[in-house]
Motif scaffolding. Structure first.
Motif, PDB file in Angstrom:
ATOM      1  N   MET A   1       0.850  -1.187   0.000  1.00  0.00           N
ATOM      2  CA  MET A   1       0.000   0.000   0.000  1.00  0.00           C
ATOM      3  C   MET A   1       0.886   1.238   0.000  1.00  0.00           C
ATOM      4  N   ARG A   2       0.710   2.058  -0.999  1.00  0.00           N
ATOM      5  CA  ARG A   2       1.488   3.292  -1.087  1.00  0.00           C
ATOM      6  C   ARG A   2       0.669   4.466  -0.575  1.00  0.00           C
ATOM      7  N   THR A   3       1.333   5.362   0.125  1.00  0.00           N
ATOM      8  CA  THR A   3       0.648   6.532   0.678  1.00  0.00           C
ATOM      9  C   THR A   3       0.792   7.716  -0.265  1.00  0.00           C
ATOM     10  N   ILE A   4       0.064   8.755   0.036  1.00  0.00           N
ATOM     11  CA  ILE A   4       0.119   9.978  -0.760  1.00  0.00           C
ATOM     12  C   ILE A   4       1.536  10.552  -0.787  1.00  0.00           C
ATOM     13  N   ASP A   5       2.276  10.405   0.324  1.00  0.00           N
ATOM     14  CA  ASP A   5       3.657  10.893   0.373  1.00  0.00           C
ATOM     15  C   ASP A   5       4.559  10.141  -0.591  1.00  0.00           C
ATOM     16  N   GLU A   6       4.301   8.868  -0.766  1.00  0.00           N
ATOM     17  CA  GLU A   6       5.102   8.056  -1.685  1.00  0.00           C
ATOM     18  C   GLU A   6       4.701   8.274  -3.138  1.00  0.00           C
ATOM     19  N   VAL A   7       3.417   8.437  -3.382  1.00  0.00           N
ATOM     20  CA  VAL A   7       2.927   8.555  -4.751  1.00  0.00           C
ATOM     21  C   VAL A   7       3.179   9.948  -5.320  1.00  0.00           C
ATOM     22  N   MET A   8       3.024  10.984  -4.492  1.00  0.00           N
ATOM     23  CA  MET A   8       3.214  12.358  -4.975  1.00  0.00           C
ATOM     24  C   MET A   8       3.983  13.177  -3.940  1.00  0.00           C
ATOM     25  N   PRO A   9       5.292  12.940  -3.836  1.00  0.00           N
ATOM     26  CA  PRO A   9       6.086  13.704  -2.866  1.00  0.00           C
ATOM     27  C   PRO A   9       6.271  15.163  -3.268  1.00  0.00           C
ATOM     28  N   VAL A  10       6.179  15.458  -4.564  1.00  0.00           N
ATOM     29  CA  VAL A  10       6.289  16.830  -5.071  1.00  0.00           C
ATOM     30  C   VAL A  10       4.926  17.222  -5.629  1.00  0.00           C
ATOM     31  N   TYR A  11       4.443  18.386  -5.249  1.00  0.00           N
ATOM     32  CA  TYR A  11       3.109  18.819  -5.666  1.00  0.00           C
ATOM     33  C   TYR A  11       3.068  20.335  -5.765  1.00  0.00           C
ATOM     34  N   HIS A  12       2.061  20.827  -6.483  1.00  0.00           N
ATOM     35  CA  HIS A  12       1.884  22.266  -6.664  1.00  0.00           C
ATOM     36  C   HIS A  12       0.789  22.836  -5.764  1.00  0.00           C
ATOM     37  N   PHE A  13      -0.146  22.018  -5.364  1.00  0.00           N
ATOM     38  CA  PHE A  13      -1.168  22.475  -4.430  1.00  0.00           C
ATOM     39  C   PHE A  13      -1.491  21.350  -3.466  1.00  0.00           C
ATOM     40  N   ARG A  14      -2.027  21.771  -2.326  1.00  0.00           N
ATOM     41  CA  ARG A  14      -2.323  20.789  -1.271  1.00  0.00           C
ATOM     42  C   ARG A  14      -3.386  21.357  -0.343  1.00  0.00           C
ATOM     43  N   GLU A  15      -4.217  20.456   0.146  1.00  0.00           N
ATOM     44  CA  GLU A  15      -5.237  20.830   1.116  1.00  0.00           C
ATOM     45  C   GLU A  15      -5.428  19.659   2.066  1.00  0.00           C
TER      46      GLU A  15
ATOM     47  N   LEU B   1      -7.984   1.404   7.369  1.00  0.00           N
ATOM     48  CA  LEU B   1      -7.144   2.526   7.784  1.00  0.00           C
ATOM     49  C   LEU B   1      -6.787   3.533   6.696  1.00  0.00           C
ATOM     50  N   TYR B   2      -6.784   3.129   5.430  1.00  0.00           N
ATOM     51  CA  TYR B   2      -6.262   4.048   4.422  1.00  0.00           C
ATOM     52  C   TYR B   2      -6.858   3.758   3.053  1.00  0.00           C
ATOM     53  N   ALA B   3      -7.150   4.831   2.331  1.00  0.00           N
ATOM     54  CA  ALA B   3      -7.594   4.724   0.939  1.00  0.00           C
ATOM     55  C   ALA B   3      -6.984   5.882   0.168  1.00  0.00           C
ATOM     56  N   ILE B   4      -6.624   5.615  -1.080  1.00  0.00           N
ATOM     57  CA  ILE B   4      -6.073   6.662  -1.936  1.00  0.00           C
ATOM     58  C   ILE B   4      -6.747   6.570  -3.298  1.00  0.00           C
ATOM     59  N   GLY B   5      -7.145   7.740  -3.799  1.00  0.00           N
ATOM     60  CA  GLY B   5      -7.789   7.820  -5.095  1.00  0.00           C
ATOM     61  C   GLY B   5      -7.121   8.877  -5.948  1.00  0.00           C
ATOM     62  N   ALA B   6      -7.373   8.823  -7.247  1.00  0.00           N
ATOM     63  CA  ALA B   6      -6.684   9.726  -8.158  1.00  0.00           C
ATOM     64  C   ALA B   6      -7.576  10.133  -9.315  1.00  0.00           C
ATOM     65  N   GLY B   7      -7.144  11.212  -9.956  1.00  0.00           N
ATOM     66  CA  GLY B   7      -7.787  11.686 -11.165  1.00  0.00           C
ATOM     67  C   GLY B   7      -6.808  12.527 -11.951  1.00  0.00           C
ATOM     68  N   ILE B   8      -7.107  12.695 -13.220  1.00  0.00           N
ATOM     69  CA  ILE B   8      -6.328  13.559 -14.097  1.00  0.00           C
ATOM     70  C   ILE B   8      -7.340  14.379 -14.876  1.00  0.00           C
ATOM     71  N   SER B   9      -7.188  15.705 -14.842  1.00  0.00           N
ATOM     72  CA  SER B   9      -8.182  16.531 -15.515  1.00  0.00           C
ATOM     73  C   SER B   9      -7.614  17.871 -15.950  1.00  0.00           C
ATOM     74  N   ARG B  10      -8.448  18.548 -16.695  1.00  0.00           N
ATOM     75  CA  ARG B  10      -8.252  19.959 -17.029  1.00  0.00           C
ATOM     76  C   ARG B  10      -9.426  20.683 -16.380  1.00  0.00           C
ATOM     77  N   ALA B  11      -9.369  20.758 -15.065  1.00  0.00           N
ATOM     78  CA  ALA B  11     -10.485  21.254 -14.260  1.00  0.00           C
ATOM     79  C   ALA B  11     -10.852  22.692 -14.574  1.00  0.00           C
ATOM     80  N   TRP B  12      -9.963  23.457 -15.142  1.00  0.00           N
ATOM     81  CA  TRP B  12     -10.211  24.865 -15.431  1.00  0.00           C
ATOM     82  C   TRP B  12     -11.126  25.061 -16.632  1.00  0.00           C
TER      83      TRP B  12
END
Length: 179
Positions: free
Chosen positions: A1-15, A76-87
């Motif tokens: 099981m990979r965590t968000i830190d492992e999958v995307m250690p570098v990011y442009h936005f976060r909440e 204990l943990y779930a991770i989901g993803a998407g790819i979009s042009r949300a703008w």
């Protein structure tokens, strides 16, 4: 099981958001998290419906919602993803089926995003938290997404807090219904 830190250690936005839920178990919170529907959102159901969660309002949000769950370590943990042009007015979206497919995607002009949910036992209850991270694949998409994010971020945060509150309400309702 990979965590968000492992999958995307570098990011442009976060909440990030978290909520303590007392007198419960990780299993009960996990069950409530996976049963939350659009109808369960007290404050933001219309906002979510307008932005893309269409169809049956009584269907769990994880079934066809804005993110696709890719990996889970129940309860204990779930991770989901998407790819979009949300703008875009009608956002283009690409679906991924695995974390590896997500991490290997590099086509310019898109923003990749991850959302996780953690259920951590704490005292007589749990802490339920969620984090969303995004990474744009080029400078132009980063600028476009940055403008979009500046506008929608307050609503985005409200939706996430509303989901956590709905999970707390469902957990309490199930606890009260037990004999």
């Amino acid at each position: 099981m990979r965590t968000i830190d492992e999958v995307m250690p570098v990011y442009h936005f976060r909440e990030r958001h978290r909520r303590e839920i007392r007198d419960t178990t990780a299993e009960a919170v996990w069950q409530a998290l996976h049963s939350v529907t659009l109808n369960d959102l007290a404050l933001t159901r219309m906002l979510v419906a307008v932005r893309g969660l269409k169809g049956d309002r009584s269907k769990p949000m994880f079934d066809g919602g804005p993110i696709k769950l890719l990996e889970q370590d129940e309860p204990l943990y779930a991770i989901g993803a998407g790819i979009s042009r949300a703008w875009q007015p009608r956002p283009s979206k690409l679906e991924v089926s695995t974390v590896d497919e997500f991490t290997s995607f590099r086509e310019p002009g898109w923003t990749k995003y991850l959302t996780d949910f953690r259920v951590e036992p704490a005292g007589d209850g749990v802490v339920l938290s969620t984090e969303t991270r995004g990474y744009s694949t080029d400078t132009r998409s980063r600028l476009l997404f940055g403008c979009y994010w500046a506008v929608i971020r307050p609503g985005s945060g409200l939706v996430r807090r509303d989901v956590l509150a709905a999970v707390a309400r469902l957990t309490a309702r199930h606890r009260a219904a037990r004999p």
